[in-house]
Motif scaffolding. Structure first.
Motif, PDB file in Angstrom:
ATOM      1  N   LYS A 247       0.836  -1.214   0.000  1.00 20.98           N
ATOM      2  CA  LYS A 247       0.000   0.000   0.000  1.00 20.98           C
ATOM      3  C   LYS A 247       0.872   1.266   0.000  1.00 20.98           C
ATOM      4  N   ARG A 248       1.912   1.269   0.830  1.00 23.32           N
ATOM      5  CA  ARG A 248       2.791   2.445   0.901  1.00 23.32           C
ATOM      6  C   ARG A 248       3.585   2.622  -0.390  1.00 23.32           C
ATOM      7  N   THR A 249       4.046   1.509  -0.938  1.00 26.25           N
ATOM      8  CA  THR A 249       4.847   1.610  -2.165  1.00 26.25           C
ATOM      9  C   THR A 249       3.957   2.079  -3.322  1.00 26.25           C
ATOM     10  N   THR A 250       2.698   1.626  -3.322  1.00 28.24           N
ATOM     11  CA  THR A 250       1.756   2.092  -4.348  1.00 28.24           C
ATOM     12  C   THR A 250       1.588   3.606  -4.231  1.00 28.24           C
ATOM     13  N   LEU A 251       1.498   4.089  -2.990  1.00 27.32           N
ATOM     14  CA  LEU A 251       1.367   5.537  -2.771  1.00 27.32           C
ATOM     15  C   LEU A 251       2.633   6.255  -3.282  1.00 27.32           C
ATOM     16  N   ALA A 252       3.799   5.660  -3.008  1.00 23.27           N
ATOM     17  CA  ALA A 252       5.055   6.263  -3.493  1.00 23.27           C
ATOM     18  C   ALA A 252       5.044   6.345  -5.022  1.00 23.27           C
ATOM     19  N   PHE A 253       4.627   5.274  -5.682  1.00 19.76           N
ATOM     20  CA  PHE A 253       4.572   5.259  -7.160  1.00 19.76           C
ATOM     21  C   PHE A 253       3.608   6.336  -7.659  1.00 19.76           C
ATOM     22  N   THR A 254       2.456   6.437  -6.990  1.00 17.74           N
ATOM     23  CA  THR A 254       1.434   7.402  -7.419  1.00 17.74           C
ATOM     24  C   THR A 254       1.974   8.827  -7.285  1.00 17.74           C
ATOM     25  N   ILE A 255       2.668   9.093  -6.178  1.00 16.38           N
ATOM     26  CA  ILE A 255       3.241  10.437  -5.970  1.00 16.38           C
ATOM     27  C   ILE A 255       4.289  10.736  -7.054  1.00 16.38           C
ATOM     28  N   LEU A 256       5.141   9.740  -7.321  1.00 20.45           N
ATOM     29  CA  LEU A 256       6.190   9.929  -8.336  1.00 20.45           C
ATOM     30  C   LEU A 256       5.565  10.254  -9.695  1.00 20.45           C
ATOM     31  N   LYS A 257       4.516   9.509 -10.054  1.00 17.51           N
ATOM     32  CA  LYS A 257       3.863   9.727 -11.363  1.00 17.51           C
ATOM     33  C   LYS A 257       3.212  11.108 -11.388  1.00 17.51           C
ATOM     34  N   LYS A 258       2.517  11.462 -10.295  1.00 18.74           N
ATOM     35  CA  LYS A 258       1.796  12.734 -10.235  1.00 18.74           C
ATOM     36  C   LYS A 258       2.755  13.918 -10.382  1.00 18.74           C
ATOM     37  N   LYS A 259       3.946  13.764  -9.792  1.00 14.85           N
ATOM     38  CA  LYS A 259       4.917  14.864  -9.833  1.00 14.85           C
ATOM     39  C   LYS A 259       5.823  14.762 -11.052  1.00 14.85           C
ATOM     40  N   ASN A 260       5.457  13.853 -11.975  1.00 12.15           N
ATOM     41  CA  ASN A 260       6.255  13.641 -13.192  1.00 12.15           C
ATOM     42  C   ASN A 260       7.709  13.325 -12.892  1.00 12.15           C
ATOM     43  N   TYR A 261       7.932  12.580 -11.818  1.00 13.87           N
ATOM     44  CA  TYR A 261       9.297  12.220 -11.461  1.00 13.87           C
ATOM     45  C   TYR A 261       9.659  10.928 -12.178  1.00 13.87           C
ATOM     46  N   GLU A 262      10.586  11.029 -13.115  1.00 10.23           N
ATOM     47  CA  GLU A 262      10.937   9.885 -13.967  1.00 10.23           C
ATOM     48  C   GLU A 262      11.786   8.862 -13.227  1.00 10.23           C
ATOM     49  N   ILE A 263      11.269   7.676 -12.981  1.00  9.04           N
ATOM     50  CA  ILE A 263      12.150   6.575 -12.575  1.00  9.04           C
ATOM     51  C   ILE A 263      11.816   5.371 -13.446  1.00  9.04           C
ATOM     52  N   LYS A 264      12.794   4.507 -13.623  1.00 10.70           N
ATOM     53  CA  LYS A 264      12.552   3.291 -14.413  1.00 10.70           C
ATOM     54  C   LYS A 264      12.632   2.055 -13.531  1.00 10.70           C
ATOM     55  N   ASP A 265      13.507   2.147 -12.510  1.00 16.23           N
ATOM     56  CA  ASP A 265      13.807   0.940 -11.739  1.00 16.23           C
ATOM     57  C   ASP A 265      13.418   1.071 -10.271  1.00 16.23           C
ATOM     58  N   VAL A 266      13.028  -0.060  -9.704  1.00 14.78           N
ATOM     59  CA  VAL A 266      12.681  -0.116  -8.277  1.00 14.78           C
ATOM     60  C   VAL A 266      13.487  -1.251  -7.659  1.00 14.78           C
ATOM     61  N   ALA A 267      14.129  -0.979  -6.526  1.00 16.86           N
ATOM     62  CA  ALA A 267      14.960  -2.004  -5.878  1.00 16.86           C
ATOM     63  C   ALA A 267      14.421  -2.322  -4.489  1.00 16.86           C
ATOM     64  N   LEU A 268      14.419  -3.601  -4.157  1.00 17.56           N
ATOM     65  CA  LEU A 268      14.062  -4.038  -2.805  1.00 17.56           C
ATOM     66  C   LEU A 268      15.352  -4.540  -2.165  1.00 17.56           C
ATOM     67  N   VAL A 269      15.759  -3.941  -1.037  1.00 15.35           N
ATOM     68  CA  VAL A 269      17.060  -4.295  -0.443  1.00 15.35           C
ATOM     69  C   VAL A 269      16.951  -4.547   1.064  1.00 15.35           C
ATOM     70  N   GLY A 270      17.973  -5.217   1.607  1.00 15.78           N
ATOM     71  CA  GLY A 270      18.027  -5.510   3.052  1.00 15.78           C
ATOM     72  C   GLY A 270      17.615  -6.946   3.330  1.00 15.78           C
ATOM     73  N   GLY A 271      17.856  -7.367   4.576  1.00 18.61           N
ATOM     74  CA  GLY A 271      17.624  -8.761   4.960  1.00 18.61           C
ATOM     75  C   GLY A 271      16.232  -9.280   4.613  1.00 18.61           C
ATOM     76  N   VAL A 272      15.216  -8.437   4.767  1.00 18.05           N
ATOM     77  CA  VAL A 272      13.828  -8.875   4.542  1.00 18.05           C
ATOM     78  C   VAL A 272      13.549  -9.104   3.048  1.00 18.05           C
ATOM     79  N   ALA A 273      14.371  -8.509   2.184  1.00 16.89           N
ATOM     80  CA  ALA A 273      14.175  -8.686   0.738  1.00 16.89           C
ATOM     81  C   ALA A 273      14.362 -10.144   0.327  1.00 16.89           C
ATOM     82  N   ALA A 274      14.957 -10.950   1.226  1.00 17.05           N
ATOM     83  CA  ALA A 274      15.153 -12.383   0.925  1.00 17.05           C
ATOM     84  C   ALA A 274      13.827 -13.147   0.999  1.00 17.05           C
ATOM     85  N   ASN A 275      12.790 -12.540   1.584  1.00 20.00           N
ATOM     86  CA  ASN A 275      11.493 -13.205   1.747  1.00 20.00           C
ATOM     87  C   ASN A 275      10.790 -13.314   0.386  1.00 20.00           C
ATOM     88  N   LYS A 276      10.540 -14.570  -0.026  1.00 19.59           N
ATOM     89  CA  LYS A 276      10.022 -14.806  -1.390  1.00 19.59           C
ATOM     90  C   LYS A 276       8.651 -14.190  -1.611  1.00 19.59           C
TER      91      LYS A 276
END
Ligand code: KG4
Ligand code: ZN
Length: 340
Positions: A247-276
């Motif tokens: 839900k939070r990441t969706t909000l982050a994406f929506t804000i980025l799109k609304k503000k025309n902030y160009e990103i192409k890539d999204v990274a998930l990092v840290g110990g918890v990123a190992a969770n399938k």
């Protein structure tokens, strides 16, 4: 060659990286002596770092088939983390640097995690990074090496910490993440109801401590805690964590799109990123928004010296300055929250 040490928590790790980006050795020792305490005991950790480093520093040079003379740059995690461990690792790397009259790069542990997907993937700057560890839950815009915009973070527990606390409540030992993930597969994720803290908040902040409290009440109210109940609680808990993160990441994406902030890539990092399950949920979300989803290898998700050596190499290549006088700082932050 770069020689790096990571000792910020309960992994003792060393790495040798060539200046053209090839790893010649990488050793990670997970300290086992905290298990019976249900969490990391700082004093035990720092003593163990000191002992383990004396074995793995020479071992990593042997593995890399080099001598100390061949090392050009020394680096170590200097924060954030447990001060005892940070002092042990950074003092050892600084001593080697002084002894050989070579530069020392203090590396921020969070920067290590943020850049870790670059070891095995090509990424376009700026990229959005969701950092999920035992001590941090943060959303960053990684604009370039050394330029990190913090967009949101947890106001209380970190995600990994809540996995660890729930595992402790269920008597599953430490660390909690891998064991919760394992038994969650066997449970019913709709068996119980857990709260969604800050559900309607419009910022990119998170809160997880209420879920831990709800799980603790749930556990108290069960007449008997059998395997099935543990599996169901683990499944319900993991699913709620995923719901909140998505839900939070969706909000982050929506804000980025609304503000025309160009990103192409999204990274998930840290110990918890190992969770399938968490990883797959992020992959689906990124597909929906047309972002490329990247994450580090399993080995590089948790704490490791390879990501510290890697961050050092990126800094060196950008002509950023070494600093032998940098003092280990348990609260070293990458900056305050900014809005886009
Ligand atoms: O990045 P990391 O190794 O150390 C810190 O910088 O804190 O993260 C450790 C955290 C622990 O809380 C651990 O329970 C969690 O990552 N973790 C997981 C999994 N593997 C490790 N959490 C959920 N699922 C996992 N598979
Ligand atoms: Zn970490």
């Amino acid at each position: 060659m770069i020689f790096a040490i990571e000792t910020s928590c309960d992994e003792t790790s060393t790495a040798v990286l060539s200046l053209d980006g090839k790893f010649l050795s990488h050793i990670i020792v997970n300290q086992q002596n905290h298990k019976k305490f249900g969490g990391v005991v700082p004093e035990i950790a720092s003593r163990a770092h000191l002992e383990i480093l004396q074995t793995i520093v020479p071992q990593s040079l042997d593995e890399a088939k080099i001598e100390l003379n061949n090392i050009e740059l020394f680096s170590a995690t200097c924060g954030p983390g447990l001060i005892g461990g940070l002092l042990v690792g950074s003092t050892m790397a600084k001593s080697m640097a002084i002894g050989r009259d070579k530069p020392f790069y203090p590396i921020n542990h969070l920067e290590g995690h943020l850049l870790s997907p670059l070891i095995t993937n090509k990424l376009n700057f700026p990229y959005l990074a969701i950092l999920l560890t035992g001590g941090h839950t943060q959303v960053y815009l990684v604009e370039n090496i050394g330029i990190y915009k913090l967009l949101g973070e947890t106001v209380d527990d970190a995600v990994g910490e809540s996995f660890d606390k729930v595992a402790k409540l269920l008597g599953l030992g430490y660390p909690g993440g891998p064991v919760i993930e394992k038994i969650a597969v066997l449970g019913n994720e709709k068996a119980f109801h857990l709260p969604h803290p800050l559900e309607f908040e419009k910022s990119l902040n998170f809160s997880f401590s209420g879920i831990k409290t709800a799980v603790s009440l749930l556990v108290k109210n069960q007449p008997k805690i059998n395997k099935k109940i543990k599996n169901d609680i683990a499944a319900t808990f993991q699913s709620k964590i995923i719901e909140i993160l998505i839900k939070r990441t969706t909000l982050a994406f929506t804000i980025l799109k609304k503000k025309n902030y160009e990103i192409k890539d999204v990274a998930l990092v840290g110990g918890v990123a190992a969770n399938k399950k968490i990883n797959e949920s992020f992959k689906k979300l990124c597909n929906k928004f047309n972002y490329r989803f990247v994450f580090p290898t399993q080995e590089m998700c948790g704490d490791n010296a390879a990501m510290i050596a890697w961050a050092c190499l990126q800094r060196y290549k950008k002509n950023m300055k070494p600093d032998i006088n940098f003092k280990a700082n348990p609260r070293w932050s990458l900056g305050k929250i900014v809005s886009l």
